[in-house]
Design a protein around this motif. Structure first.
Motif, PDB file in Angstrom:
ATOM      1  N   SER A 253       0.918  -1.335   0.045  1.00  0.00           N
ATOM      2  CA  SER A 253      -0.008   0.197   0.003  1.00  0.00           C
ATOM      3  C   SER A 253       0.938   1.298  -0.013  1.00  0.00           C
ATOM      4  O   SER A 253       2.102   1.324   0.498  1.00  0.00           O
ATOM      5  CB  SER A 253      -0.983   0.093   1.229  1.00  0.00           C
ATOM      6  N   GLY A 310      -7.480  -0.681   3.264  1.00  0.00           N
ATOM      7  CA  GLY A 310      -8.292  -1.614   2.369  1.00  0.00           C
ATOM      8  C   GLY A 310      -8.606  -0.963   0.811  1.00  0.00           C
ATOM      9  O   GLY A 310      -8.718  -1.869  -0.281  1.00  0.00           O
ATOM     10  N   ASN A 337     -11.175  -5.502   4.551  1.00  0.00           N
ATOM     11  CA  ASN A 337      -9.999  -5.427   4.574  1.00  0.00           C
ATOM     12  C   ASN A 337      -9.137  -6.340   5.677  1.00  0.00           C
ATOM     13  O   ASN A 337      -7.946  -6.747   5.687  1.00  0.00           O
ATOM     14  CB  ASN A 337      -9.462  -3.980   4.833  1.00  0.00           C
ATOM     15  N   SER A 341      -6.322  -9.076   4.867  1.00  0.00           N
ATOM     16  CA  SER A 341      -5.199  -8.800   5.739  1.00  0.00           C
ATOM     17  C   SER A 341      -4.811 -10.214   6.484  1.00  0.00           C
ATOM     18  O   SER A 341      -3.762 -10.771   6.603  1.00  0.00           O
ATOM     19  CB  SER A 341      -5.354  -7.718   6.661  1.00  0.00           C
TER      20      SER A 341
END
Ligand code: UD2
Ligand code: MN
Length: 568
Positions: A253, A310, A337, A341
């Motif tokens: 991310s 997310g 999310n 994860s």
């Protein structure tokens, strides 16, 4: 007098020449901030001087033509946008005078519209990021953006920022999934932009199933997910694709910068944050643990994160598919999310935030769209699914933190449990110990119980001895020696705990000073039996007179059946 005039002319000439050079230099400089990159130079935002194709300098009777190599702005636009008429697209939806600019999108639409389709933003990275090099050969990516009734100006800015601030060779396509927005043209018209494709759902699916639909049609080997109200920053994409290229099990991310929902100012987010959560499965940004922060000598290095926010991440497509995409029984918004994860970490991958990649996002205070089943029920359904499939015995803390979740419908999770087994994923305990040890397990209320076997009670004898004896007293009159506190994983009496003496069957059980990290003291219920967690053997009284031992678990046997009875 003549000399003074000649001097003045000479000085003015020099000043004029310097001025001209300064002007030209200014114009060929990259856009926005001092540290902005070449990719931003390609897409010049508002506030910069336009770059004309031909500059003419007039002096006395001479005309000096200067050819500027960068194409004029209009030409850039048409290359980027093809036949798409962005002015008409934006003008077709305007806020009417007197309308509340926050009503439809939960952000200030008037400000967003005023900014138009693009703008320069500050390069918010650490200055060392600008000098990092990435492989010349990086795979291209499919950008997947799902939206439901997004504002046209934010949606278009998201797309244009991607086209302007990414190396063109890395953008395979931009897939828009219109999640049954009121106006199909919001999406359809955008497909006139080169590389942009538009898929429309024939009913509202929610962001989870929409993303899966996008991923299934993606033609690149790498997937990049974005929300529909983002602006990507300089060199945002290369660091993420590079990390995934080096190890396809990484899911990465950017740092998510903040675009103000009021005035649309682009604000740098802290580079010291990672994703975390509390037991109600509420996402939060939290400081990197201090030891990790101290150990970070290079601010461009990735940050390991227990969960991702997310919306914005890059993942190898075959890894996404191998891991089971998303749980498509989750609806509308929320919880996916956590599910992703936990799954990534527990099934062999990792999650990280890359400080050299920055993407702005409009964070809102409320949902601007409706939830057909209601906001609360949907969030409970989705997070219950995540907890039931992935959190093992730790799901009890989720239920204590969110008591209203108990008894609410969450559908069948059989397929996801099969997936978990098939992928041979690690237990949640592993995640707690290795990925998120900072998440505190709530102190359980210590309740005193007796541990009964028929009419007999487990009791301590002397300093460290144990045995079974007739249950004595009633209620609070029970003798101290027969009162136990079951605080997983410990079985305690004041500061002493039940411990095994060795890890083999037949080993004696005794009392010793409590230490919740001591493997010999860890127990958990297994039906009516009490199982020692590490050896897998069960507390066994064998005979009422003999010593207490651990033995092969056979919970149906009387000597292993311990009935805790709370003392009231
Ligand atoms: C965050 C994530 C978001 C998602 C969510 C949890 C970021 C920046 N955003 O919430 O991506 O992971 O947490 O689920 O990390 N949308 C649809 N259909 C719907 C509802 C939403 O397509 O029925 C779209 C929406 O237009 C947007 C995206 O899904 O593009 C995420 O929704 P959001 O912006 O309301 O979520 P956000 O940023 O509060
Ligand atoms: Mn969002």
């Amino acid at each position: 007098m003549r000399r003074i005039r000649a001097n003045a002319i000479a000085i003015l000439t020099v000043a004029w020449i310097l001025g001209t050079f300064y002007y030209l230099w200014q114009d060929s400089k990259p856009a926005s901030t001092p540290s902005s990159s070449a990719s931003q130079a390609r897409g010049r935002g508002h506030g910069q001087k336009l770059v004309p194709g031909r500059l003419e300098i007039h002096r006395d009777d001479r005309t000096i033509p200067l050819i500027v190599t960068q194409p004029p702005r209009d030409e850039q636009q048409s290359q980027l946008l093809g036949g798409f008429d962005e002015k008409a697209y934006l003008a077709a939806k305007q806020l009417k005078p007197g309308d509340d600019p926050y009503r439809e999108h939960a952000f200030n639409l008037q400000e967003s519209d005023r900014l138009g389709s693009e703008r320069a933003i500050r390069d918010t990275r650490h200055y060392r990021c600008a000098s990092l090099a990435y492989d010349a050969e990086l795979s291209s990516t499919s950008i997947i953006i799902t939206f439901h009734n997004e504002a046209r100006s934010t949606l278009l800015r998201t797309i244009k920022s991607v086209l302007m601030r990414s190396p063109p060779s890395l953008i395979q396509e931009i897939i828009l999934i219109d999640d049954f927005s009121t106006d199909p043209e919001d999406c359809q018209l955008l497909s006139q932009i080169p590389k942009v494709r538009c898929l429309r759902n024939s009913r509202r699916e929610g962001l989870i199933r929409s993303r899966v639909r996008g991923a299934n049609t993606a033609s690149a080997t790498i997937l990049t997910f974005l929300d529909s109200h983002c602006e990507v920053n300089a060199d945002w994409l290369q660091p993420m694709i590079q990390r995934v290229k080096e190890d396809h099990t990484r899911v990465v991310s950017p740092i998510i910068d903040v675009i103000s929902l009021d005035n649309f100012a682009y604000l740098a987010a802290s580079a010291d944050l990672r994703g975390g959560f509390d037991w109600s499965l509420h996402f939060k940004w939290e400081q990197i643990p201090i030891e990790q922060k101290m150990a970070r000598s290079d601010p461009t290095q990735p940050i390991r994160t227990p969960v991702i926010a997310g919306g914005i991440f890059v993942m190898d497509k075959s890894w996404f598919n191998h891991l089971g995409q998303y749980d498509t029984h989750m609806d509308i918004w929320g919880g996916e999310n956590f599910e992703l994860s936990f799954r990534v970490w527990m099934c062999g991958g990792s999650l990280e935030i890359l400080p050299c990649s920055r993407v702005g996002h409009v964070f809102r205070k409320r949902h601007p769209y409706d939830f057909p089943e209601g906001n609360a029920l949907t969030y409970i359904k989705n997070t219950r699914r995540a907890a039931e499939v992935w959190m093992d015995e730790y799901k009890q803390y989720y239920y204590s933190a969110r008591p209203s979740a108990q008894g609410k419908a969450f559908g069948s999770i059989a397929d996801r449990l099969t997936l978990r087994r098939k992928l041979n994923c690690k237990p949640f305990r592993w995640y707690m110990e290795n990925v998120y040890p900072e998440l505190r397990v709530p102190e359980q209320e210590a309740v005193s119980s007796v541990l009964k076997q028929g009419g007999m009670c487990l009791e301590t004898r002397g300093r460290d001895g144990l045995g079974l004896a007739e249950c004595r007293g009633a209620g609070t009159n029970r003798p101290q020696s027969q009162k136990w506190e079951l605080v997983e994983p410990l079985i305690r009496q004041q500061d002493l705990c039940l411990a095994i003496s060795a890890f083999t069957a037949g080993s004696k059980v005794k009392m010793e000073l409590c230490n919740s990290k001591e493997p010999r003291q860890k127990w958990k219920p297994k039906g009516p039996a009490l199982q020692h967690m590490v050896s897998g053997l069960c507390l066994d009284s064998q005979s009422t007179s003999g010593p207490l031992v651990i033995a092969q678990c056979r919970p149906q046997v009387a000597g292993q059946s311990w009935e805790p009875q709370v003392i009231v």
